[in-house]
Design an enzyme around this catalytic site. Structure first.
Site, short mmCIF file in Angstrom:
data_model
loop_
_atom_site.label_atom_id
_atom_site.label_comp_id
_atom_site.label_asym_id
_atom_site.label_seq_id
_atom_site.Cartn_x
_atom_site.Cartn_y
_atom_site.Cartn_z
N LYS A 251 18.77 26.16 -1.69
CA LYS A 251 19.31 25.48 -0.51
C LYS A 251 20.73 25.01 -0.81
O LYS A 251 20.96 24.31 -1.79
CB LYS A 251 18.43 24.27 -0.16
CG LYS A 251 19.04 23.33 0.90
CD LYS A 251 18.15 22.12 1.22
CE LYS A 251 18.86 21.13 2.14
NZ LYS A 251 18.03 19.94 2.46
N ASP A 256 25.05 17.19 4.52
CA ASP A 256 23.94 16.98 5.46
C ASP A 256 24.09 15.63 6.16
O ASP A 256 23.70 14.59 5.63
CB ASP A 256 22.60 17.04 4.70
CG ASP A 256 21.40 16.88 5.63
OD1 ASP A 256 21.58 16.94 6.87
OD2 ASP A 256 20.28 16.69 5.11
N LYS A 263 21.76 10.77 10.20
CA LYS A 263 21.34 9.84 9.16
C LYS A 263 22.09 8.53 9.29
O LYS A 263 23.20 8.50 9.80
CB LYS A 263 21.66 10.44 7.77
CG LYS A 263 20.82 11.63 7.37
CD LYS A 263 21.23 12.13 6.00
CE LYS A 263 20.42 13.34 5.59
NZ LYS A 263 18.98 13.07 5.37
N ASP A 274 23.46 18.00 -1.36
CA ASP A 274 22.40 18.75 -0.67
C ASP A 274 22.53 20.27 -0.88
O ASP A 274 21.77 21.05 -0.32
CB ASP A 274 22.41 18.40 0.82
CG ASP A 274 21.04 18.44 1.44
OD1 ASP A 274 20.04 18.40 0.68
OD2 ASP A 274 20.94 18.53 2.68
N ASP A 333 17.43 16.96 11.20
CA ASP A 333 17.64 16.58 9.79
C ASP A 333 16.67 17.29 8.86
O ASP A 333 16.82 17.23 7.65
CB ASP A 333 17.50 15.05 9.66
CG ASP A 333 18.11 14.52 8.38
OD1 ASP A 333 18.81 15.28 7.70
OD2 ASP A 333 17.88 13.33 8.07
N GLU A 335 16.63 20.33 8.11
CA GLU A 335 17.39 21.59 8.22
C GLU A 335 17.20 22.51 7.02
O GLU A 335 17.33 23.72 7.15
CB GLU A 335 18.89 21.27 8.39
CG GLU A 335 19.69 21.02 7.11
CD GLU A 335 19.26 19.78 6.32
OE1 GLU A 335 18.60 18.91 6.89
OE2 GLU A 335 19.58 19.70 5.11
N ARG A 337 14.58 23.44 5.30
CA ARG A 337 13.49 24.40 5.45
C ARG A 337 13.87 25.51 6.42
O ARG A 337 13.39 26.65 6.31
CB ARG A 337 12.21 23.66 5.89
CG ARG A 337 12.33 22.91 7.18
CD ARG A 337 11.25 21.84 7.37
NE ARG A 337 11.55 20.61 6.64
CZ ARG A 337 10.78 19.53 6.65
NH1 ARG A 337 9.65 19.51 7.34
NH2 ARG A 337 11.12 18.45 5.97
N1 BES Z 1 18.63 16.64 2.35
C1 BES Z 1 17.60 15.85 2.90
C2 BES Z 1 16.60 15.33 1.85
C3 BES Z 1 17.13 14.38 0.83
C4 BES Z 1 16.94 13.02 0.99
C5 BES Z 1 17.73 14.82 -0.32
C6 BES Z 1 17.37 12.14 0.03
C7 BES Z 1 18.17 13.95 -1.27
C8 BES Z 1 17.98 12.59 -1.11
C9 BES Z 1 16.82 16.66 3.91
O1 BES Z 1 17.54 17.58 4.62
C10 BES Z 1 16.28 15.68 4.90
O2 BES Z 1 17.06 15.09 5.60
N2 BES Z 1 14.96 15.53 4.95
C11 BES Z 1 14.34 14.62 5.84
C12 BES Z 1 13.14 15.29 6.46
C13 BES Z 1 12.54 14.55 7.62
C14 BES Z 1 13.50 14.57 8.78
C15 BES Z 1 11.24 15.20 7.99
C16 BES Z 1 13.91 13.39 5.04
O3 BES Z 1 13.55 13.52 3.88
O4 BES Z 1 14.04 12.30 5.57
ZN ZN Z 2 19.22 18.33 3.67
MN MN Z 3 18.47 16.75 6.33
#
Ligand code: BES
Ligand code: ZN
Ligand code: MN
Length: 483
Positions: A251, A256, A263, A274, A333, A335, A337
């Protein structure tokens, strides 16, 4: 840092600091023993893991300092512990007049895995995330050389390549998001390929649209920065018949924001990492290109910037992925996957039989495992057993998470084939299950590195910032592959 091997006797090794491994409860024997005896006798040094003691101007030695490097009980010694001890020792002396360091390996620590680990430790400890600092004093704090005495040159060379490749990944991951766009990441991949003889192909937006990568393009559409789909190929000189074909999918969201499901601003700057999954795959491919395993390896790195804006995808959008399944995007968010599934479908089309994806995928994995273990998910226990072996040898910790079919319930929607989020419960697992649904034939491992790819606070053995986690484990997975 130059990595050198020495044939000279211990006494003649010229350095600012000579590290001499020393064990717990064991009267020192072998080279260097005489210089260590006093340190044990005075009670100032016990040889416990990460114990250090220092002697200036040891008599009879050319080295300016002698550093006793505690390694704990000999029976418990692992290469990864030596790696950490060397890294911590060098970091301790950085900026304190040590420009040239050396290590004296003998007995158990002279074996190849330990020699490699010592070199990896020196390189990993040396890395600082200060590339954009303009302080003219900086250069004087660098440890310029590390000399290894008593080990095989091949093991030292393998350690050098693995350590440098991890630092190569860390340097890229550390770049700020204004500089490291998907286009810039693709340029790094091209340069790497030109230097190492890998084959490199970059798919642009038009090509991805032609292919039908609707899930990836949906994420990319909100950004003024065009996406890039990076493919790096390593082909062995004489591949074994019926060889597995390893695919490394990383990825690479260069920033992000969350998109329209934006966020909170607090801590958002960290979302430059990310792309650490993609960065890890670049580092692993560098090591693979230089160390030449016997199996073919292809890296696939989908890279986008996830931004809000007038062109951004909306919660409720339905996109068509490369394999034809439709996805309802309930949260923009989630994204990572979405870009991974198109990369996985493409990897299978290129003939990959074994896939590992690495992704900073969920905050939930940090809740579950903290910052110590990477979360691992698989559809093939034998394949995961191989990765567990290489990760254990490198001291990189992973923890297997469940993936029962029932978790799929959370991803069902009446409006499309699947939805991209599954609610708060088991967030890392439903994310992995989402990806699982797009793997059709390959053996597959998903590594959620959200908790392990970045250090919020420096450790004795590693600077704050990007860790380069899984570069060495993935490179050695390919290198040490046995049928
Ligand atoms: N890049 C983030 C995950 C992340 C969070 C990486 C903290 C490093 C530190 C990912 O794209 C994301 O935003 N995931 C969300 C998923 C949710 C919307 C289902 C998350 O983890 O909040
Ligand atoms: Zn992300
Ligand atoms: Mn995200």
């Amino acid at each position: 840092m130059d990595i050198l091997t020495a044939a000279a006797a211990a006494e003649a090794l010229d350095s600012d600091a000579l590290l001499v491994p020393a064990f717990e409860d064991q009267p020192p024997t072998g080279p260097g023993a005489a210089w260590l005896a006093d340190l044990y006798e005075s009670g100032e040094f016990k040889g416990k893991l990460f114990d250090f003691a220092l002697r200036h101007r040891p008599e009879g030695l050319k080295a300016r300092r002698l550093v006793a490097l505690g390694l704990g009980k000999p029976a418990d010694l692992q290469p990864a512990a030596l790696l950490r001890a060397v890294a911590a020792a060098l970091r301790k002396f950085k900026g304190k007049g040590v420009r040239h360091a050396a290590i004296l390996l003998s007995g158990p620590t002279a074996a190849d895995p330990f020699a490699s680990a010592a070199v990896e430790g020196a390189l990993l400890g040396e890395f600082e995330p200060d590339h954009h600092q303009t302080d003219p004093e900086k250069a004087s704090k660098v440890i310029a050389s590390f000399t290894v005495s008593g080990a095989s040159p091949e093991a030292v060379e393998r350690g050098r390549i693995l350590g440098e490749s991890q630092n190569f990944a860390r340097a890229i991951i550390n770049e700020p998001p204004n500089i490291l766009t998907p286009t810039a990441l693709a340029a790094h991949a091209r340069a790497l390929a030109a230097e190492t003889g890998l084959d490199c192909e970059i798919l642009d937006r038009d090509r991805m649209a032609q292919l039908g990568m609707g899930a990836l393009l949906g994420v990319a559409q909100g950004s003024a920065e065009p996406p890039a789909f990076i493919i790096l190929r390593y082909t062995p000189a004489s591949p074994a018949p019926a060889s597995p074909h390893l695919g490394l999918v990383g990825k690479a969201v260069t920033f992000d924001t969350g998109g329209i499901s934006i966020k909170p601003s607090e801590g958002m700057e960290k979302m430059k990492y990310d792309m650490a999954g993609g960065g890890a795959m670049l580092g692993a491919m560098r090591a693979i290109a230089l160390l030449k395993p016997s199996i073919p390896v292809t890296a696939l790195i989908p890279s986008v910037e996830n931004m809000p804006g007038g062109r951004a995808q909306r919660p409720g959008d339905i996109v068509k992925s490369l394999n034809g399944k439709t996805v309802e995007v309930l949260n923009t968010d989630a994204e990572g996957r979405l870009i991974l599934i198109d990369a996985i479908t493409y990897a299978e089309r290129l003939g990959c039989t074994h896939l590992v994806d690495a992704a900073t995928l969920t905050g939930a994995i940090v809740v579950a495992l903290g910052h110590l273990h990477t979360g691992a998910f698989t559809n093939n226990e034998d394949f995961l057993a191989r990765l567990k072996t290489s990760a254990a040898a490198q001291g990189e910790r992973l923890w297997q998470m469940p993936l029962d079919e029932e978790y799929f319930e959370a991803l069902k929607t009446p409006f499309a084939d699947i939805q991209n989020i599954g609610g708060r419960a088991g967030g890392s697992i439903t994310a992995a299950m989402f990806i699982r649904k797009f793997v059709t034939s390959a053996a597959w491992i998903h590594l959620d590195i959200a908790g392990t790819a970045w250090l919020d606070d420096a450790k004795p053995e590693m600077a704050k910032g990007p860790t380069g986690v899984f570069v060495r484990s993935l490179a050695t997975l390919a290198l040490d592959w046995k049928p």
